[in-house]
Structures are given as structure tokens and as C-alpha cells.
Design a protein around this motif. Sequence first.
Motif, short mmCIF file in Angstrom:
data_model
loop_
_atom_site.label_atom_id
_atom_site.label_comp_id
_atom_site.label_asym_id
_atom_site.label_seq_id
_atom_site.Cartn_x
_atom_site.Cartn_y
_atom_site.Cartn_z
N GLN A 27 0.73 -1.27 0.30
CA GLN A 27 -0.04 0.20 0.00
C GLN A 27 0.87 1.22 -0.50
OE1 GLN A 27 -2.27 -1.07 3.29
NE2 GLN A 27 -3.38 -1.91 2.74
N GLU A 30 2.32 1.52 -3.41
CA GLU A 30 1.90 2.52 -4.36
C GLU A 30 1.48 3.55 -4.30
OE1 GLU A 30 -2.71 1.62 -5.85
OE2 GLU A 30 -1.88 0.00 -5.09
N LYS A 31 1.13 3.82 -2.92
CA LYS A 31 0.81 5.66 -3.14
C LYS A 31 2.31 6.41 -3.62
CE LYS A 31 -2.90 5.67 -1.15
NZ LYS A 31 -4.16 6.40 -2.17
N GLN A 33 4.79 6.17 -4.47
CA GLN A 33 4.29 5.41 -7.19
C GLN A 33 3.67 7.09 -7.99
OE1 GLN A 33 3.63 1.67 -8.26
NE2 GLN A 33 6.03 1.49 -8.34
N GLN A 34 2.67 6.73 -6.73
CA GLN A 34 1.65 8.04 -7.37
C GLN A 34 1.64 8.93 -6.81
OE1 GLN A 34 -2.10 6.47 -5.01
NE2 GLN A 34 -2.61 4.69 -6.65
N LEU A 35 2.86 9.41 -6.09
CA LEU A 35 3.06 10.67 -5.90
C LEU A 35 4.15 11.35 -5.99
CD1 LEU A 35 3.47 13.38 -3.29
CD2 LEU A 35 4.30 12.17 -1.99
N TRP A 36 4.95 9.85 -6.76
CA TRP A 36 5.99 10.66 -7.58
C TRP A 36 5.75 10.78 -9.21
CZ3 TRP A 36 10.60 12.14 -7.57
CH2 TRP A 36 11.59 11.84 -8.53
N GLN A 37 4.11 10.11 -9.37
CA GLN A 37 4.19 10.60 -10.63
C GLN A 37 3.17 11.35 -11.25
OE1 GLN A 37 2.25 6.45 -11.73
NE2 GLN A 37 4.10 5.76 -12.26
N ALA A 38 3.05 11.89 -10.37
CA ALA A 38 2.41 12.95 -10.27
C ALA A 38 2.89 14.19 -10.49
CB ALA A 38 1.95 13.53 -8.55
N ASP A 39 2.01 15.16 -11.68
CA ASP A 39 2.90 16.57 -12.68
C ASP A 39 3.45 16.63 -12.09
OD1 ASP A 39 1.57 15.12 -14.91
OD2 ASP A 39 -0.65 16.77 -14.25
#
Length: 77
Positions: A27, A30-31, A33-39
Motif C-alpha cells: 500500500q 503504491e501511494k 509511486q502515485q505521488l512520484w508520478q503526480a504532475d
Amino acid sequence: MNKILLILVFALGYVLGARAGRKRYEQIREKAQQLWQADQVQSAVHSAGDLLENAAERVGEKAGDVIGKARSKGRDA
């Protein structure tokens, strides 16, 4: 007896923590990775990279100037 009990308790805690921890680890990963990929994050990363490139160029230029001055003083001496 106390050492054996301590080892058993540690082993049990490790096994139980590893089982529960893997799900939580996934978990968190995954969070992250989502943060790293944020614009916004990627924009900040690129800005920081550009800033570092410019700083490196300026340092290189100043180092070249210092080396040139040192060489000219060496020739004059």
C-alpha cells in the motif's frame, strides 16, 4: 530458558509482522509511486534538474576562470 523464550518471541513477532507488513508495504509503495508520478512532483523534479544543470555550468565556468588566472600568474612569475 530466558534466551530461548526471547528468541521464540522474536521469531514469532518477525513472522507475524512479515505477513501483515507485506500488505501494508504494498500500500505504501503504491501511494509513493502515485505521488512520484503526480504532475506537480514531476514539475518540481524537472525544475530542480534544470537548476542543478545551470549551477554546474556556472561552477565549470568559474573553475575555468580560476585555472586560467592561475596559469597566467604562473607564466608571469
